[in-house]
Scaffold this active site. Structure first.
Site, short mmCIF file in Angstrom:
data_model
loop_
_atom_site.label_atom_id
_atom_site.label_comp_id
_atom_site.label_asym_id
_atom_site.label_seq_id
_atom_site.Cartn_x
_atom_site.Cartn_y
_atom_site.Cartn_z
N GLU A 100 2.26 8.45 3.03
CA GLU A 100 3.51 8.18 3.73
C GLU A 100 3.36 6.85 4.43
O GLU A 100 2.50 6.70 5.30
CB GLU A 100 3.81 9.29 4.73
CG GLU A 100 5.02 8.96 5.58
CD GLU A 100 5.66 10.18 6.21
OE1 GLU A 100 4.98 11.19 6.39
OE2 GLU A 100 6.86 10.09 6.54
N GLY A 101 4.15 5.90 4.01
CA GLY A 101 4.07 4.60 4.64
C GLY A 101 5.36 4.31 5.38
O GLY A 101 6.22 5.16 5.52
N LYS A 120 8.42 8.97 -5.76
CA LYS A 120 8.46 8.05 -4.62
C LYS A 120 9.85 8.06 -3.99
O LYS A 120 10.84 7.74 -4.65
CB LYS A 120 8.10 6.63 -5.09
CG LYS A 120 8.25 5.56 -4.02
CD LYS A 120 7.75 4.20 -4.48
CE LYS A 120 8.00 3.14 -3.44
NZ LYS A 120 7.58 1.81 -3.89
N GLU A 181 4.91 7.57 -13.84
CA GLU A 181 3.57 7.95 -14.27
C GLU A 181 2.58 7.89 -13.10
O GLU A 181 2.64 6.98 -12.28
CB GLU A 181 3.13 6.97 -15.35
CG GLU A 181 1.76 7.21 -15.93
CD GLU A 181 1.35 6.09 -16.90
OE1 GLU A 181 0.29 6.20 -17.50
OE2 GLU A 181 2.13 5.12 -17.03
N LYS A 186 -7.34 3.01 -7.81
CA LYS A 186 -7.29 2.80 -6.35
C LYS A 186 -6.70 1.43 -6.04
O LYS A 186 -6.80 0.50 -6.83
CB LYS A 186 -8.71 2.84 -5.79
CG LYS A 186 -9.33 4.22 -5.79
CD LYS A 186 -10.36 4.30 -4.66
CE LYS A 186 -10.85 5.71 -4.42
NZ LYS A 186 -11.96 6.09 -5.30
N ASP A 219 6.35 -8.74 -3.57
CA ASP A 219 5.53 -8.15 -2.50
C ASP A 219 4.11 -7.94 -3.01
O ASP A 219 3.49 -6.91 -2.79
CB ASP A 219 6.15 -6.82 -2.03
CG ASP A 219 5.48 -6.26 -0.78
OD1 ASP A 219 4.85 -7.05 -0.04
OD2 ASP A 219 5.58 -5.05 -0.54
N TYR A 223 -2.59 -4.61 -1.73
CA TYR A 223 -2.10 -3.26 -1.46
C TYR A 223 -1.23 -2.72 -2.59
O TYR A 223 -1.04 -1.52 -2.71
CB TYR A 223 -1.29 -3.24 -0.15
CG TYR A 223 -2.09 -3.75 1.02
CD1 TYR A 223 -3.05 -2.96 1.61
CD2 TYR A 223 -1.92 -5.06 1.49
CE1 TYR A 223 -3.82 -3.43 2.66
CE2 TYR A 223 -2.67 -5.54 2.54
CZ TYR A 223 -3.63 -4.72 3.12
OH TYR A 223 -4.39 -5.20 4.15
#
Ligand SMILES: Nc1ncnc2c1ncn2[C@@H]1O[C@H](COP(=O)(O)OP(=O)(O)O)[C@@H](O)[C@H]1O
Ligand SMILES: [Mg+2]
Length: 289
Positions: A100-101, A120, A181, A186, A219, A223
């Site tokens: 959760e961002g 999402k 998908e 990571k 963006d 991250y």
């Protein structure tokens, strides 16, 4: 509050009311109770208590001006979007919350159609420079409409890129949610890769491919790049720029700045973390082909 529990506790009537709000949210910042009643085909007198109860559950916010009007909360819109997926058979089971961002809520889920997947829920509406022209929207539209727009934008970019660039396969889009998908990898910032030169080359190559397909991520950073031993994946596209939509010289200049910032983020990260240095201008030149 548990998302799945709340989902199960909803009555058919409540779903119908949320559905009516969804269908009218582009025309009213707060959808009048009367319009909801008409769209949902429910007796107008019954609407007010339902809206009150939805408000107590934090699924809508109600506004009393000359009339009673109602709009989604983030939670309400997300739950409703899930309902649309479930109803059409795209989502069969909601799994664990993966993250959760500030900008989204991410769930694992299972789909009989697509298998294990990621769901999402978009929290933010981007005011990208393209939207400046639609400034009037911000006065007359509810902020949840912008979340829907974000999800739509992300789905659109993934559709365009999948098969050419390494991105999650987009499965479906409803409301403020995108079904895609699940990538078993990571975030770049979490791992120390053994072959940083190669990884950086792959990233640049993919950004170049994206550009040739008319898309700038918007963006890009450590991250929003995932890595595993098989390669790199790009995620998080709601604020991408579509080069085919640029109209003025000013827009083209802004898009160039955004591409530069994207590439700069990546190069700075590799410099800081792996002491690899590359000249930004020659990389940009290569990307623009
Ligand atoms: N398709 C996916 N597969 C695996 N993990 C994902 C996927 N999409 C998102 N994630 C995880 O969820 C996090 C947030 O997703 P992201 O699309 O970047 O949204 P936000 O706008 O909140 O940053 C990512 O950093 C990643 O860890
Ligand atoms: Mg992200």
């Amino acid at each position: 509050m548990d998302f799945a529990e709340k989902f199960k506790s909803m009555s058919k009537l409540k779903w119908r009311v949320l559905d009516a709000i969804f269908k009218n949210m582009w025309d009213y910042k707060f959808v009048p109770a009367e319009v909801i009643a008409k769209t949902a085909n429910i007796n107008p007198e019954k609407i007010e208590p339902i809206l009150k109860s939805l408000k107590d559950e934090r699924l809508v916010e109600n506004k009393y001006t000359e009339y009673l009007g109602s709009a989604f909360t983030y939670l309400g819109l997300s739950l409703y979007s899930l309902w649309r997926f479930v109803r059409k058979g795209s989502v069969s089971m909601l799994g664990k919350k993966m993250g959760e961002g500030k900008e989204s809520l991410i769930f694992n889920c299972y789909s009989e159609k697509f298998g294990e997947a990621v769901l999402k829920f978009h929290k933010v509406g981007y005011s990208s420079f393209k939207k400046v022209k639609e400034k009037r929207d911000y006065g007359t539209l509810h902020f949840t409409v912008l979340m829907v727009r974000s999800a739509k934008n992300e789905f659109k970019a993934l559709k365009r890129l999948h098969g050419h660039v390494s991105v999650p396969k987009p499965y479906d889009w409803e409301g403020n949610a995108v079904l895609m998908e699940l990538i078993d990898a990571k975030e770049l910032f979490r791992v120390r890769v053994e072959n940083p030169e190669e990884v950086l080359e792959m990233i640049i190559e993919e950004v170049r491919e994206m550009f040739s397909l008319g898309i700038i991520h918007g963006d890009l950073s450590q991250y929003n790049i995932l890595v595993n031993p098989e390669g790199v994946w790009f995620i998080d596209f709601p604020q991408h720029i579509d080069l085919n939509e640029l109209e003025s010289d000013e827009e083209i200049r802004m898009a160039e700045d955004i591409l530069r910032r994207d590439v700069e983020n990546v190069l700075n990260y590799f410099k800081k973390t792996y002491r690899i240095e590359k000249d930004i201008n020659s990389v940009l030149k290569y990307i623009k082909g």
